[in-house]
Design a protein around this motif. Structure first.
Motif, short mmCIF file in Angstrom:
data_model
loop_
_atom_site.label_atom_id
_atom_site.label_comp_id
_atom_site.label_asym_id
_atom_site.label_seq_id
_atom_site.Cartn_x
_atom_site.Cartn_y
_atom_site.Cartn_z
N VAL A 141 0.83 -1.20 0.00
CA VAL A 141 0.00 0.00 0.00
C VAL A 141 0.87 1.26 0.00
N LYS A 142 2.09 1.15 0.50
CA LYS A 142 2.97 2.33 0.59
C LYS A 142 3.37 2.86 -0.79
N ARG A 143 3.44 1.96 -1.80
CA ARG A 143 3.79 2.47 -3.13
C ARG A 143 2.57 2.90 -3.93
N GLN A 144 1.40 2.78 -3.36
CA GLN A 144 0.16 3.26 -3.94
C GLN A 144 -0.04 2.86 -5.42
N PRO A 145 -0.13 1.55 -5.67
CA PRO A 145 -0.51 1.14 -7.02
C PRO A 145 -1.99 1.45 -7.23
N VAL A 146 -2.43 1.48 -8.48
CA VAL A 146 -3.86 1.62 -8.77
C VAL A 146 -4.50 0.25 -8.62
N VAL A 147 -5.50 0.15 -7.76
CA VAL A 147 -6.19 -1.12 -7.57
C VAL A 147 -7.27 -1.24 -8.65
N VAL A 148 -7.19 -2.31 -9.43
CA VAL A 148 -8.07 -2.46 -10.59
C VAL A 148 -9.04 -3.62 -10.36
N LEU A 149 -10.32 -3.33 -10.53
CA LEU A 149 -11.37 -4.37 -10.42
C LEU A 149 -12.01 -4.60 -11.79
N PRO A 150 -11.80 -5.78 -12.40
CA PRO A 150 -12.49 -6.09 -13.65
C PRO A 150 -13.90 -6.62 -13.35
N THR A 151 -14.90 -6.08 -14.06
CA THR A 151 -16.28 -6.54 -13.87
C THR A 151 -16.83 -7.08 -15.18
N GLY A 152 -17.37 -8.28 -15.12
CA GLY A 152 -17.85 -8.94 -16.33
C GLY A 152 -19.28 -9.39 -16.22
N SER A 153 -19.58 -10.54 -16.81
CA SER A 153 -20.94 -11.08 -16.78
C SER A 153 -20.87 -12.57 -17.10
N THR A 154 -21.97 -13.25 -16.84
CA THR A 154 -22.17 -14.62 -17.32
C THR A 154 -23.45 -14.56 -18.14
N GLU A 155 -23.30 -14.52 -19.46
CA GLU A 155 -24.45 -14.16 -20.30
C GLU A 155 -24.30 -14.70 -21.72
N ASP A 156 -25.45 -14.87 -22.40
CA ASP A 156 -25.47 -15.32 -23.80
C ASP A 156 -24.62 -14.41 -24.68
N HIS A 157 -23.84 -15.02 -25.57
CA HIS A 157 -23.05 -14.27 -26.55
C HIS A 157 -23.11 -14.98 -27.89
N THR A 179 -4.72 -2.98 -24.23
CA THR A 179 -3.81 -3.12 -23.08
C THR A 179 -2.86 -1.94 -23.00
N ARG A 180 -2.33 -1.52 -24.15
CA ARG A 180 -1.42 -0.36 -24.17
C ARG A 180 -2.09 0.89 -23.64
N GLU A 181 -3.30 1.15 -24.17
CA GLU A 181 -3.98 2.39 -23.79
C GLU A 181 -4.43 2.33 -22.33
N LEU A 182 -4.85 1.14 -21.88
CA LEU A 182 -5.28 1.01 -20.49
C LEU A 182 -4.09 1.24 -19.54
N ALA A 183 -2.93 0.70 -19.91
CA ALA A 183 -1.74 0.91 -19.07
C ALA A 183 -1.41 2.40 -18.98
N GLU A 184 -1.53 3.07 -20.10
CA GLU A 184 -1.26 4.52 -20.13
C GLU A 184 -2.25 5.27 -19.24
N LEU A 185 -3.52 4.88 -19.35
CA LEU A 185 -4.56 5.53 -18.53
C LEU A 185 -4.31 5.30 -17.04
N ILE A 186 -3.95 4.05 -16.69
CA ILE A 186 -3.71 3.71 -15.27
C ILE A 186 -2.55 4.56 -14.73
N ARG A 187 -1.51 4.65 -15.54
CA ARG A 187 -0.32 5.41 -15.13
C ARG A 187 -0.69 6.88 -14.88
N GLU A 188 -1.48 7.44 -15.77
CA GLU A 188 -1.87 8.84 -15.62
C GLU A 188 -2.79 9.02 -14.41
N PHE A 189 -3.76 8.11 -14.27
CA PHE A 189 -4.73 8.16 -13.16
C PHE A 189 -4.00 8.11 -11.81
N ARG A 190 -2.93 7.34 -11.77
CA ARG A 190 -2.16 7.19 -10.53
C ARG A 190 -1.53 8.51 -10.10
#
Ligand SMILES: [Zn+2]
Length: 268
Positions: free
Chosen positions: A22-38, A246-257
């Motif tokens: 917790v001291k290095r303050q990473p961004v905690v990421v929660l992925p939310t999905g579904s169980t559903e017809d596709h 993945t690239r763009e999400l990593a960039e967003l996480i880094r900025e958000f942090r």
């Protein structure tokens, strides 16, 4: 079976280690999905599998800056219940459940939480969770849908004009990640667009989404569960879409942090 301890996995640490992490303050990421017809061609786990894979891909790019929570495999699906296998969590129940997760994470001292969503009908609920977390704790909490990180790539390399459900983007990325689980011989193109200027059916090439938001019963608007064109999905497109996301999400996480949490000021 569990493999090696991964530096970006929240649940791979002991509680003693989490106290240090917790001291290095990473961004905690929660992925939310579904169980559903596709559709007839994809398994029920599409939303959960894709969002957790994209989050994991981003975490691998910046392992010290992310802490990935176990993914949530269920979502708000009341409008999909005409399709066998779908599991729905009531909207108010889901909101409270996810809010309990973000509150817990905030309680342990993490200041940045990101909900990365993989199921369209969770989006408004997750946005409310994020806003309430900000108001009720001293944490920065935001949300996004993973496909928004890949949409510009879809319009550049994709062949369909509509992005909605079990379509070109979801089928392509699934094929790239686990082609053996996709039954491409059963993939279809299903695009029944009513003659309505403002009615929402997804994101259209060059037009974005309609201003009118109304979600109909899914069985009224789709025969197979697909809305969009799954027949043009390929492994190669999936790879490009996944890499872009993945690239763009990593960039967003880094900025958000690095976004500063300014002190509140009571201006009464
Ligand atoms: Zn989906």
């Amino acid at each position: 079976m569990k493999g090696a301890k991964l530096p970006y996995r929240y649940d791979h640490y002991t509680w003693v280690e989490i106290r240090e992490v917790v001291k290095r303050q990473p961004v905690v990421v929660l992925p939310t999905g579904s169980t559903e017809d596709h559709g007839h061609h994809l398994p029920l786990d599409v939303d959960t599998f894709l969002v957790s894979s994209v989050c994991e891909g981003a975490a691998q790019l910046i392992p010290d800056e992310v802490l990935l929570l176990p993914e949530l495999a269920y979502g708000f699906e009341d409008h999909h219940m005409d399709f066998p296998g779908t599991i729905t969590i009531r909207d108010d129940h889901l909101l409270d459940f996810v809010l309990d997760i973000t509150r817990s994470v905030g309680h342990h001292g993490f200041r940045k939480i990101l909900i990365v969503n993989g199921h369209g009908s969770n989006a408004n609920i997750m946005e409310t969770v994020a806003r309430r977390t900000v108001i009720e704790t001293d944490v920065h909490c935001g949300m996004l849908n993973w496909w928004s990180m890949a949409q510009s790539t879809l319009w550049r390399i994709g062949d369909s004009d509509l992005q909605s459900h079990a379509d070109e983007i979801e089928t392509s990325v699934y094929r790239y990640l686990n082609d053996d689980a996709v039954q491409m011989d059963k993939a279809v193109k299903e695009v029944k667009i009513p003659d309505q200027k403002y009615y929402w059916r997804g994101w259209f090439r060059g037009k974005g989404a309609s201003p009118l938001r109304m979600m109909d019963q899914w069985s009224r608007i789709s025969e197979t569960g697909v809305i969009g064109d799954a027949t043009v999905a390929t492994v190669e497109k999936g790879e490009q879409l996944y890499q872009a996301a993945t690239r763009e999400l990593a960039e967003l996480i880094r900025e958000f942090r690095t976004l500063p949490i300014e002190p509140r000021v009571d201006r009464h």
